[in-house]
Design a protein around this motif. Structure first.
Motif, PDB file in Angstrom:
ATOM      1  N   ILE A   1     -21.258  36.336  42.541  1.00  0.00           N
ATOM      2  CA  ILE A   1     -21.115  37.377  41.438  1.00  0.00           C
ATOM      3  C   ILE A   1     -19.545  37.552  40.997  1.00  0.00           C
ATOM      4  CG2 ILE A   1     -21.214  39.615  40.730  1.00  0.00           C
ATOM      5  CD1 ILE A   1     -24.063  39.433  42.267  1.00  0.00           C
ATOM      6  N   ALA A   2     -18.580  37.645  42.289  1.00  0.00           N
ATOM      7  CA  ALA A   2     -17.241  37.769  41.862  1.00  0.00           C
ATOM      8  C   ALA A   2     -16.429  36.900  42.976  1.00  0.00           C
ATOM      9  CB  ALA A   2     -17.075  39.553  42.047  1.00  0.00           C
ATOM     10  N   GLY A   3     -16.653  35.919  43.001  1.00  0.00           N
ATOM     11  CA  GLY A   3     -15.867  34.779  43.796  1.00  0.00           C
ATOM     12  C   GLY A   3     -14.522  34.766  43.163  1.00  0.00           C
ATOM     13  N   TRP A   4     -14.424  34.521  41.993  1.00  0.00           N
ATOM     14  CA  TRP A   4     -12.931  34.326  41.124  1.00  0.00           C
ATOM     15  C   TRP A   4     -12.435  32.926  41.207  1.00  0.00           C
ATOM     16  CZ3 TRP A   4     -11.765  36.964  36.814  1.00  0.00           C
ATOM     17  CH2 TRP A   4     -12.533  37.962  36.726  1.00  0.00           C
ATOM     18  N   TYR A   5     -13.171  32.018  42.201  1.00  0.00           N
ATOM     19  CA  TYR A   5     -12.746  30.684  42.201  1.00  0.00           C
ATOM     20  C   TYR A   5     -11.438  30.597  42.911  1.00  0.00           C
ATOM     21  CZ  TYR A   5     -16.716  30.321  39.314  1.00  0.00           C
ATOM     22  OH  TYR A   5     -18.026  30.311  38.695  1.00  0.00           O
ATOM     23  N   ILE A   6     -11.139  31.707  44.031  1.00  0.00           N
ATOM     24  CA  ILE A   6      -9.892  31.777  44.648  1.00  0.00           C
ATOM     25  C   ILE A   6     -10.320  31.794  46.178  1.00  0.00           C
ATOM     26  CG2 ILE A   6      -8.306  32.384  42.874  1.00  0.00           C
ATOM     27  CD1 ILE A   6      -8.521  35.060  43.978  1.00  0.00           C
ATOM     28  N   ASN A   7      -9.280  31.221  47.110  1.00  0.00           N
ATOM     29  CA  ASN A   7      -9.560  31.506  48.655  1.00  0.00           C
ATOM     30  C   ASN A   7      -8.948  32.916  48.891  1.00  0.00           C
ATOM     31  OD1 ASN A   7     -10.760  29.050  48.969  1.00  0.00           O
ATOM     32  ND2 ASN A   7      -8.664  28.236  49.713  1.00  0.00           N
TER      33      ASN A   7
ATOM     34  N   VAL B   1     -17.766  16.756  34.377  1.00  0.00           N
ATOM     35  CA  VAL B   1     -17.375  18.116  34.026  1.00  0.00           C
ATOM     36  C   VAL B   1     -17.913  19.079  34.754  1.00  0.00           C
ATOM     37  CG1 VAL B   1     -17.037  19.744  32.268  1.00  0.00           C
ATOM     38  CG2 VAL B   1     -17.083  17.173  31.761  1.00  0.00           C
ATOM     39  N   TYR B   2     -17.007  20.057  35.427  1.00  0.00           N
ATOM     40  CA  TYR B   2     -17.468  21.066  36.390  1.00  0.00           C
ATOM     41  C   TYR B   2     -17.296  22.237  35.477  1.00  0.00           C
ATOM     42  CZ  TYR B   2     -17.465  17.954  40.327  1.00  0.00           C
ATOM     43  OH  TYR B   2     -17.725  16.752  41.199  1.00  0.00           O
ATOM     44  N   LEU B   3     -18.526  22.932  35.244  1.00  0.00           N
ATOM     45  CA  LEU B   3     -18.812  24.080  34.304  1.00  0.00           C
ATOM     46  C   LEU B   3     -18.950  25.338  35.075  1.00  0.00           C
ATOM     47  CD1 LEU B   3     -18.950  24.547  31.412  1.00  0.00           C
ATOM     48  CD2 LEU B   3     -21.238  23.673  31.200  1.00  0.00           C
ATOM     49  N   LEU B   4     -17.959  26.159  35.218  1.00  0.00           N
ATOM     50  CA  LEU B   4     -18.051  27.287  35.870  1.00  0.00           C
ATOM     51  C   LEU B   4     -18.583  28.707  35.265  1.00  0.00           C
ATOM     52  CD1 LEU B   4     -14.542  27.027  37.534  1.00  0.00           C
ATOM     53  CD2 LEU B   4     -16.849  25.807  38.338  1.00  0.00           C
ATOM     54  N   HIS B   5     -19.590  29.440  35.819  1.00  0.00           N
ATOM     55  CA  HIS B   5     -19.969  30.629  35.215  1.00  0.00           C
ATOM     56  C   HIS B   5     -18.921  31.849  35.386  1.00  0.00           C
ATOM     57  CE1 HIS B   5     -20.817  32.875  39.274  1.00  0.00           C
ATOM     58  NE2 HIS B   5     -21.130  31.482  39.428  1.00  0.00           N
ATOM     59  N   GLY B   6     -19.552  33.131  34.576  1.00  0.00           N
ATOM     60  CA  GLY B   6     -18.366  34.227  34.767  1.00  0.00           C
ATOM     61  C   GLY B   6     -18.822  35.322  35.649  1.00  0.00           C
ATOM     62  N   HIS B   7     -18.084  36.297  35.573  1.00  0.00           N
ATOM     63  CA  HIS B   7     -18.414  37.300  36.564  1.00  0.00           C
ATOM     64  C   HIS B   7     -19.749  37.930  36.305  1.00  0.00           C
ATOM     65  CE1 HIS B   7     -18.242  41.569  37.721  1.00  0.00           C
ATOM     66  NE2 HIS B   7     -17.510  41.166  38.630  1.00  0.00           N
TER      67      HIS B   7
ATOM     68  N   LEU C   1      -5.179  37.908  36.499  1.00  0.00           N
ATOM     69  CA  LEU C   1      -5.656  39.048  37.491  1.00  0.00           C
ATOM     70  C   LEU C   1      -4.901  40.179  37.648  1.00  0.00           C
ATOM     71  CD1 LEU C   1      -6.962  36.571  40.225  1.00  0.00           C
ATOM     72  CD2 LEU C   1      -8.092  37.127  38.156  1.00  0.00           C
ATOM     73  N   GLU C   2      -3.734  40.172  37.464  1.00  0.00           N
ATOM     74  CA  GLU C   2      -2.880  41.292  37.743  1.00  0.00           C
ATOM     75  C   GLU C   2      -3.271  42.380  36.769  1.00  0.00           C
ATOM     76  OE1 GLU C   2      -0.132  38.166  35.874  1.00  0.00           O
ATOM     77  OE2 GLU C   2      -2.020  38.276  37.019  1.00  0.00           O
ATOM     78  N   TYR C   3      -4.034  42.252  35.916  1.00  0.00           N
ATOM     79  CA  TYR C   3      -4.430  43.242  34.797  1.00  0.00           C
ATOM     80  C   TYR C   3      -5.788  43.588  35.080  1.00  0.00           C
ATOM     81  CZ  TYR C   3       0.115  42.429  32.515  1.00  0.00           C
ATOM     82  OH  TYR C   3       1.534  42.344  32.356  1.00  0.00           O
ATOM     83  N   ILE C   4      -6.758  42.980  35.877  1.00  0.00           N
ATOM     84  CA  ILE C   4      -7.897  43.307  36.083  1.00  0.00           C
ATOM     85  C   ILE C   4      -8.093  44.107  37.241  1.00  0.00           C
ATOM     86  CG2 ILE C   4     -10.229  42.296  36.112  1.00  0.00           C
ATOM     87  CD1 ILE C   4      -9.051  39.415  35.010  1.00  0.00           C
ATOM     88  N   THR C   5      -7.913  45.369  37.317  1.00  0.00           N
ATOM     89  CA  THR C   5      -7.639  46.352  38.454  1.00  0.00           C
ATOM     90  C   THR C   5      -8.872  46.943  38.611  1.00  0.00           C
ATOM     91  OG1 THR C   5      -6.368  47.895  37.191  1.00  0.00           O
ATOM     92  CG2 THR C   5      -5.262  46.275  38.569  1.00  0.00           C
ATOM     93  N   ASP C   6      -9.816  47.258  37.692  1.00  0.00           N
ATOM     94  CA  ASP C   6     -10.963  47.934  37.649  1.00  0.00           C
ATOM     95  C   ASP C   6     -12.037  47.209  38.709  1.00  0.00           C
ATOM     96  OD1 ASP C   6     -13.630  48.864  37.242  1.00  0.00           O
ATOM     97  OD2 ASP C   6     -13.064  49.246  35.113  1.00  0.00           O
ATOM     98  N   LYS C   7     -12.269  48.223  39.806  1.00  0.00           N
ATOM     99  CA  LYS C   7     -13.091  47.587  40.841  1.00  0.00           C
ATOM    100  C   LYS C   7     -14.308  47.168  40.526  1.00  0.00           C
ATOM    101  CE  LYS C   7     -10.729  50.944  44.183  1.00  0.00           C
ATOM    102  NZ  LYS C   7     -10.056  49.906  44.634  1.00  0.00           N
ATOM    103  N   ARG C   8     -14.848  47.361  39.525  1.00  0.00           N
ATOM    104  CA  ARG C   8     -16.283  46.845  38.882  1.00  0.00           C
ATOM    105  C   ARG C   8     -16.014  45.101  39.182  1.00  0.00           C
ATOM    106  NH1 ARG C   8     -17.348  48.810  33.078  1.00  0.00           N
ATOM    107  NH2 ARG C   8     -14.948  48.383  33.112  1.00  0.00           N
TER     108      ARG C   8
ATOM    109  N   GLY D   1     -14.215  43.371  41.336  1.00  0.00           N
ATOM    110  CA  GLY D   1     -14.299  43.073  42.803  1.00  0.00           C
ATOM    111  C   GLY D   1     -13.388  42.135  43.063  1.00  0.00           C
ATOM    112  N   ILE D   2     -12.072  42.121  42.258  1.00  0.00           N
ATOM    113  CA  ILE D   2     -10.877  41.360  42.781  1.00  0.00           C
ATOM    114  C   ILE D   2     -10.421  42.047  43.827  1.00  0.00           C
ATOM    115  CG2 ILE D   2      -8.629  40.386  42.045  1.00  0.00           C
ATOM    116  CD1 ILE D   2      -9.741  40.119  38.990  1.00  0.00           C
ATOM    117  N   ASP D   3     -10.475  43.436  44.197  1.00  0.00           N
ATOM    118  CA  ASP D   3      -9.695  44.027  45.165  1.00  0.00           C
ATOM    119  C   ASP D   3     -10.621  43.619  46.494  1.00  0.00           C
ATOM    120  OD1 ASP D   3     -12.031  45.427  43.912  1.00  0.00           O
ATOM    121  OD2 ASP D   3     -12.045  46.977  45.715  1.00  0.00           O
ATOM    122  N   LYS D   4     -11.722  43.110  46.560  1.00  0.00           N
ATOM    123  CA  LYS D   4     -12.387  42.639  47.598  1.00  0.00           C
ATOM    124  C   LYS D   4     -11.772  41.318  48.013  1.00  0.00           C
ATOM    125  CE  LYS D   4     -16.544  45.152  47.024  1.00  0.00           C
ATOM    126  NZ  LYS D   4     -16.300  46.242  46.023  1.00  0.00           N
TER     127      LYS D   4
END
Length: 253
Positions: free
Chosen positions: A73-79, A35-41, A148-155, A157-160
């Motif tokens: 810290i804010a990789g969001w598990y996407i490319n 089981v792969y267990l991922l951490h949070g922001h 993700l489309e609702y998580i627009t607060d720059k804190r 880091g999705i904009d990066k």
């Protein structure tokens, strides 16, 4: 409990990872589901074992290898299409499992792998679970920051990773809501849970509703709790049991 360093050929960096082995690991020729267990922001690879030390007992109880990789810290598990240094989909779904299968007694089979996580890692669990359903047989989310489309607060880091949030189509394209439209025909075991006092619970409810519309089988749980470790340390026990039951069913098939 091992702490290893796993190199990413994609990002040209190494990140640490915790691997929790069950008590029977030393038995010759015995292999285990993973089981792969991922951490949070804002978190890191060591969060789970440091804050939920019961994972060692759960690895024994359920006879699992539990892998806790680093998603930055804010990789969001996407490319990221805009930052070469943020390619955490490839890292978590390809490079980390390749290391685990090469160095541990893991069963190299889709039906012996599951992926889940908390908050940002909940997004990672479902997003990677759907996108790599040929590799993971089961996936989950705890208190998932799923839309993700609702998580627009720059804190956060999705904009990066995805660029300016005004590009609504791009944000939607990287959403779990979009990915679930590609539900695999050979099925995927899915568990989603969230606390009723959690500030992101509407995201889990939206995902649950759409999965219902698309007739995607899944377990959905709401229980009292907030967006905190008290909730996650309880929730993970049930998710690991869900995955153990999934593995057992597949062994009988």
């Amino acid at each position: 409990v091992d702490t290893v360093s796993i190199y990413s050929n994609t990002m040209h960096l190494s990140y640490k990872c915790v691997v929790v082995k069950p008590d029977s690991y030393a038995i010759k020729d015995k292999k285990f589901e993973t089981v792969y267990l991922l951490h949070g922001h804002g978190g890191k690879f060591s969060n789970w074992i440091a804050l939920v030390p019961q994972l060692k007992k759960y690895a024994d109880d359920y006879q699992l290898i539990i892998v806790c990789p680093d998603g930055k810290i804010a990789g969001w598990y996407i490319n990221s299409p805009v930052a070469d240094s943020m390619q955490f989909e490839t890292y978590i779904a390809n490079e980390v499992p390749a290391y685990i299968d090469a160095n541990y007694k893991s069963i190299n089979n889709r039906n012996a792998r599951a992926i889940t996580g908390l908050s940002m890692g909940g997004h990672g669990g479902l997003y990677l679970g759907f996108r790599h359903a040929n590799f993971f047989g089961a996936c989950g989310s705890m208190s998932g920051a799923l839309l993700l489309e609702y998580i627009t607060d720059k804190r956060y880091g999705i904009d990066k990773i995805l660029g300016d949030s005004s590009n609504k189509q791009r944000y939607a394209d990287y959403s779990v809501m979009k990915e679930m439209e590609h539900y695999p025909t050979d099925s995927l075991a899915i568990i989603v849970d969230c606390g009723t006092e959690d500030f992101v619970i509407e995201m889990s409810r939206a995902v649950h509703k759409k999965m219902g519309i698309l007739k995607i089988p899944h377990d959905y749980i709401e229980r009292p709790g907030k967006h905190d470790w008290k909730y996650w340390s309880n929730a993970v026990k049930y998710q690991l049991l869900y995955f153990r039951n999934f593995f057992d069913r597949k062994m009988k098939d």
